[in-house]
Design a protein around this motif. Structure first.
Motif, PDB file in Angstrom:
ATOM      1  N   ALA A  58      68.181  -5.056   5.118  1.00  0.00           N
ATOM      2  CA  ALA A  58      68.542  -6.070   4.106  1.00  0.00           C
ATOM      3  C   ALA A  58      67.599  -6.981   3.643  1.00  0.00           C
ATOM      4  CB  ALA A  58      69.999  -6.976   4.396  1.00  0.00           C
ATOM      5  N   GLN A  59      67.739  -7.553   2.412  1.00  0.00           N
ATOM      6  CA  GLN A  59      66.577  -8.694   2.170  1.00  0.00           C
ATOM      7  C   GLN A  59      66.626  -9.719   3.185  1.00  0.00           C
ATOM      8  OE1 GLN A  59      67.128  -9.804  -1.925  1.00  0.00           O
ATOM      9  NE2 GLN A  59      65.800  -8.143  -2.597  1.00  0.00           N
ATOM     10  N   ARG A  60      65.537  -9.977   3.806  1.00  0.00           N
ATOM     11  CA  ARG A  60      65.376 -11.119   4.689  1.00  0.00           C
ATOM     12  C   ARG A  60      64.291 -12.023   4.374  1.00  0.00           C
ATOM     13  NH1 ARG A  60      69.904 -10.887   7.028  1.00  0.00           N
ATOM     14  NH2 ARG A  60      70.273  -8.803   8.241  1.00  0.00           N
ATOM     15  N   PRO A  61      64.461 -13.432   4.529  1.00  0.00           N
ATOM     16  CA  PRO A  61      63.252 -14.246   4.297  1.00  0.00           C
ATOM     17  C   PRO A  61      62.087 -14.333   5.167  1.00  0.00           C
ATOM     18  CG  PRO A  61      64.959 -15.620   4.982  1.00  0.00           C
ATOM     19  CD  PRO A  61      65.407 -14.132   4.795  1.00  0.00           C
ATOM     20  N   VAL A  62      61.039 -13.865   4.639  1.00  0.00           N
ATOM     21  CA  VAL A  62      59.749 -13.909   5.630  1.00  0.00           C
ATOM     22  C   VAL A  62      58.556 -14.690   5.198  1.00  0.00           C
ATOM     23  CG1 VAL A  62      57.983 -12.179   6.604  1.00  0.00           C
ATOM     24  CG2 VAL A  62      60.344 -11.368   6.196  1.00  0.00           C
ATOM     25  N   SER A  63      58.142 -15.548   6.255  1.00  0.00           N
ATOM     26  CA  SER A  63      56.865 -16.177   5.765  1.00  0.00           C
ATOM     27  C   SER A  63      55.812 -16.350   6.821  1.00  0.00           C
ATOM     28  CB  SER A  63      57.328 -17.781   5.414  1.00  0.00           C
ATOM     29  OG  SER A  63      57.735 -18.219   6.388  1.00  0.00           O
ATOM     30  N   PHE A  64      55.906 -15.327   7.868  1.00  0.00           N
ATOM     31  CA  PHE A  64      55.202 -15.498   8.833  1.00  0.00           C
ATOM     32  C   PHE A  64      54.938 -14.149   9.560  1.00  0.00           C
ATOM     33  CE2 PHE A  64      54.145 -15.776  13.576  1.00  0.00           C
ATOM     34  CZ  PHE A  64      53.178 -16.863  13.467  1.00  0.00           C
ATOM     35  N   ALA A  65      53.826 -13.636   9.895  1.00  0.00           N
ATOM     36  CA  ALA A  65      53.762 -12.284  10.477  1.00  0.00           C
ATOM     37  C   ALA A  65      52.848 -12.733  11.680  1.00  0.00           C
ATOM     38  CB  ALA A  65      53.242 -11.126   9.636  1.00  0.00           C
ATOM     39  N   GLY A  66      53.124 -12.089  12.812  1.00  0.00           N
ATOM     40  CA  GLY A  66      52.197 -12.468  13.782  1.00  0.00           C
ATOM     41  C   GLY A  66      52.014 -11.047  15.014  1.00  0.00           C
ATOM     42  N   ILE A  67      50.750 -10.915  15.503  1.00  0.00           N
ATOM     43  CA  ILE A  67      50.563  -9.593  16.605  1.00  0.00           C
ATOM     44  C   ILE A  67      50.081 -10.226  17.842  1.00  0.00           C
ATOM     45  CG2 ILE A  67      49.448  -7.591  17.174  1.00  0.00           C
ATOM     46  CD1 ILE A  67      51.524  -6.995  15.232  1.00  0.00           C
ATOM     47  N   LEU A  68      50.737 -10.261  18.882  1.00  0.00           N
ATOM     48  CA  LEU A  68      50.365 -10.824  20.219  1.00  0.00           C
ATOM     49  C   LEU A  68      49.739  -9.980  21.140  1.00  0.00           C
ATOM     50  CD1 LEU A  68      53.557 -13.039  20.877  1.00  0.00           C
ATOM     51  CD2 LEU A  68      51.571 -13.667  19.328  1.00  0.00           C
ATOM     52  N   ALA A 134      49.522 -14.432  10.342  1.00  0.00           N
ATOM     53  CA  ALA A 134      49.373 -14.454   8.734  1.00  0.00           C
ATOM     54  C   ALA A 134      50.493 -15.333   8.418  1.00  0.00           C
ATOM     55  CB  ALA A 134      49.529 -13.126   8.496  1.00  0.00           C
ATOM     56  N   ILE A 135      50.093 -16.706   8.048  1.00  0.00           N
ATOM     57  CA  ILE A 135      51.070 -17.490   7.436  1.00  0.00           C
ATOM     58  C   ILE A 135      51.128 -17.297   5.892  1.00  0.00           C
ATOM     59  CG2 ILE A 135      51.704 -19.921   7.235  1.00  0.00           C
ATOM     60  CD1 ILE A 135      50.188 -20.608   9.825  1.00  0.00           C
ATOM     61  N   LEU A 136      52.316 -16.852   5.460  1.00  0.00           N
ATOM     62  CA  LEU A 136      52.183 -16.492   3.980  1.00  0.00           C
ATOM     63  C   LEU A 136      52.451 -17.630   3.052  1.00  0.00           C
ATOM     64  CD1 LEU A 136      54.401 -13.336   4.429  1.00  0.00           C
ATOM     65  CD2 LEU A 136      51.818 -13.522   4.669  1.00  0.00           C
ATOM     66  N   PRO A 137      52.089 -17.659   1.628  1.00  0.00           N
ATOM     67  CA  PRO A 137      52.060 -18.862   1.025  1.00  0.00           C
ATOM     68  C   PRO A 137      53.635 -19.607   0.787  1.00  0.00           C
ATOM     69  CG  PRO A 137      50.693 -17.023  -0.077  1.00  0.00           C
ATOM     70  CD  PRO A 137      51.572 -16.518   1.129  1.00  0.00           C
ATOM     71  N   ALA A 138      54.532 -18.376   0.838  1.00  0.00           N
ATOM     72  CA  ALA A 138      55.854 -18.916   0.787  1.00  0.00           C
ATOM     73  C   ALA A 138      56.787 -17.890   1.123  1.00  0.00           C
ATOM     74  CB  ALA A 138      56.300 -19.174  -0.765  1.00  0.00           C
ATOM     75  N   ALA A 139      58.021 -18.148   1.699  1.00  0.00           N
ATOM     76  CA  ALA A 139      58.988 -17.212   2.047  1.00  0.00           C
ATOM     77  C   ALA A 139      59.074 -16.330   1.091  1.00  0.00           C
ATOM     78  CB  ALA A 139      60.214 -18.132   2.585  1.00  0.00           C
ATOM     79  N   ARG A 140      59.366 -14.968   1.014  1.00  0.00           N
ATOM     80  CA  ARG A 140      59.585 -14.048   0.164  1.00  0.00           C
ATOM     81  C   ARG A 140      60.978 -13.281   0.931  1.00  0.00           C
ATOM     82  NH1 ARG A 140      55.759 -12.414  -3.300  1.00  0.00           N
ATOM     83  NH2 ARG A 140      54.219 -14.264  -3.756  1.00  0.00           N
ATOM     84  N   ARG A 141      61.924 -13.013   0.028  1.00  0.00           N
ATOM     85  CA  ARG A 141      63.137 -12.211   0.444  1.00  0.00           C
ATOM     86  C   ARG A 141      62.767 -10.680   0.200  1.00  0.00           C
ATOM     87  NH1 ARG A 141      67.491 -14.785   1.924  1.00  0.00           N
ATOM     88  NH2 ARG A 141      68.559 -12.896   1.853  1.00  0.00           N
ATOM     89  N   VAL A 142      62.574 -10.072   1.438  1.00  0.00           N
ATOM     90  CA  VAL A 142      62.000  -8.434   1.266  1.00  0.00           C
ATOM     91  C   VAL A 142      62.925  -7.588   2.154  1.00  0.00           C
ATOM     92  CG1 VAL A 142      59.620  -9.389   0.560  1.00  0.00           C
ATOM     93  CG2 VAL A 142      60.215  -8.986   2.962  1.00  0.00           C
ATOM     94  N   ARG A 143      62.880  -6.589   1.866  1.00  0.00           N
ATOM     95  CA  ARG A 143      63.771  -5.423   2.773  1.00  0.00           C
ATOM     96  C   ARG A 143      62.767  -4.762   3.729  1.00  0.00           C
ATOM     97  NH1 ARG A 143      67.791  -1.501   2.115  1.00  0.00           N
ATOM     98  NH2 ARG A 143      67.775  -0.181   4.004  1.00  0.00           N
ATOM     99  N   TYR A 144      61.442  -4.446   3.217  1.00  0.00           N
ATOM    100  CA  TYR A 144      60.488  -3.624   3.923  1.00  0.00           C
ATOM    101  C   TYR A 144      59.163  -4.642   4.114  1.00  0.00           C
ATOM    102  CZ  TYR A 144      63.596  -0.022   1.881  1.00  0.00           C
ATOM    103  OH  TYR A 144      64.926   0.583   1.480  1.00  0.00           O
ATOM    104  N   MET A 145      58.612  -4.087   5.280  1.00  0.00           N
ATOM    105  CA  MET A 145      57.127  -4.683   5.530  1.00  0.00           C
ATOM    106  C   MET A 145      56.313  -3.668   6.192  1.00  0.00           C
ATOM    107  SD  MET A 145      56.965  -8.157   7.359  1.00  0.00           S
ATOM    108  CE  MET A 145      55.336  -9.149   7.348  1.00  0.00           C
ATOM    109  N   ARG A 146      55.084  -3.369   5.903  1.00  0.00           N
ATOM    110  CA  ARG A 146      54.226  -2.499   6.504  1.00  0.00           C
ATOM    111  C   ARG A 146      52.982  -3.468   6.994  1.00  0.00           C
ATOM    112  NH1 ARG A 146      51.783   3.293   4.830  1.00  0.00           N
ATOM    113  NH2 ARG A 146      49.789   3.170   5.918  1.00  0.00           N
TER     114      ARG A 146
END
Length: 283
Positions: A58-68, A134-146
């Motif tokens: 479902a659409q989720r708000p995403v504004s941050f991506a991280g790989i540890l 990766a700190i994104l400019p603003a939260a986006r409501r999205v369903r998919y991510m690559r």
């Protein structure tokens, strides 16, 4: 200095992961394991093998991506794309960017110190379990991510990464208070013999971050700090970044870990609330 950043609601945990070509012994699903030492490993370094897609359901708000805890070399890049309806037209595309943090601008290090392109040297990076964000400019409501990982000349012959974070980030409207602290915790046991010799039972060191947030209104405090502790308790994982603008010390002042002790939300005075956090690093 910018206000601190806290990540705790990781939508990757309930998402479906697919894509790339990953080892059956170290599968892609390991990216959802809270311990970064449990890695997902590609079968080779071909870019066709080292990418993955995420379907949040479902659409989720995403504004941050991280790989540890990844093993990409200083030549490695990564690319994050967010999608809504399909995987053809991205809502946001970071492009291929260096995956290693740049901690020192080229030519400005201390005398005798050389860091190519301002990056950490490999040996130092390994002691931190190098992470990229990766700190994104603003939260986006999205369903998919690559996410695409690219390092075809990696000498290991494969690419690997530990915990992945795909989440909204909370930036408190009032920054952490002076008096915050970070320390190296060493629980190694030292025993002295009768002759005075010291014998060490060494244990891995970890970092402990303490900070306090004050002067928040009731809505912000309950929607974030209250929910954080309710959802995570002392066993769930969170990430705290003291100053996202301080690239020189981002690897030192960003702690991925767990809440070491629960603390109360305090109503200090009319309509203003505070809370203390203690975070201990996870490996």
């Amino acid at each position: 200095m910018s206000n601190m950043l806290i990540v705790y609601r990781n939508y990757l945990d309930a998402a479906a992961l697919s894509g790339g070509d990953w080892s059956s012994g170290l599968p892609l699903d390991n990216l959802a394991h809270p311990h970064p030492s449990r890695v997902a490993r590609s079968t080779d370094t071909d870019p066709a093998s080292s990418w993955f897609e995420v379907d949040f359901g479902a659409q989720r708000p995403v504004s941050f991506a991280g790989i540890l805890n990844h093993n990409l070399s200083q030549r490695g890049t990564w690319r994050v794309r967010l999608f809504n309806v399909d995987l053809e037209q991205p809502e946001l595309d970071t492009g291929a960017v260096p995956i290693w943090p740049r901690v020192v601008p080229f030519g400005t290090g201390h005398w005798g110190e050389f860091q190519w392109g301002g990056h950490l040297d490999t040996e130092t990076a390994e002691t931190y379990g190098i992470g990229s964000y990766a700190i994104l400019p603003a939260a986006r409501r999205v369903r998919y991510m690559r996410v695409d990982l690219n390092d075809p000349d990696n000498p290991a012959g494969y690419l690997q990464a530990g915990r992945a974070l795909l989440a909204p980030a909370w930036t408190p409207s009032v920054n952490l208070q002076y008096g915050w602290s970070i320390e190296q915790v060493d629980e190694s046991r030292i025993v002295k013999s009768r002759g005075g010799q010291a014998y060490f039972d060494g244990k891995p060191k970890y970092r402990r971050l303490r900070f306090r947030i004050e002067h928040l209104d009731i809505d912000e405090m309950l929607a974030n700090a209250y929910e954080l502790e309710r959802l995570k308790g002392t066993g769930g994982d969170i990430l705290a970044m003291v100053d996202p603008d301080d690239t020189a010390h981002l690897h030192r002042r960003t702690v991925y870990g767990r809440i070491a002790e629960t603390t109360p939300i305090v109503n200090d005075f009319n309509a203003r609330y505070s809370k203390e956090f203690v975070i201990e690093e996870l490996y």
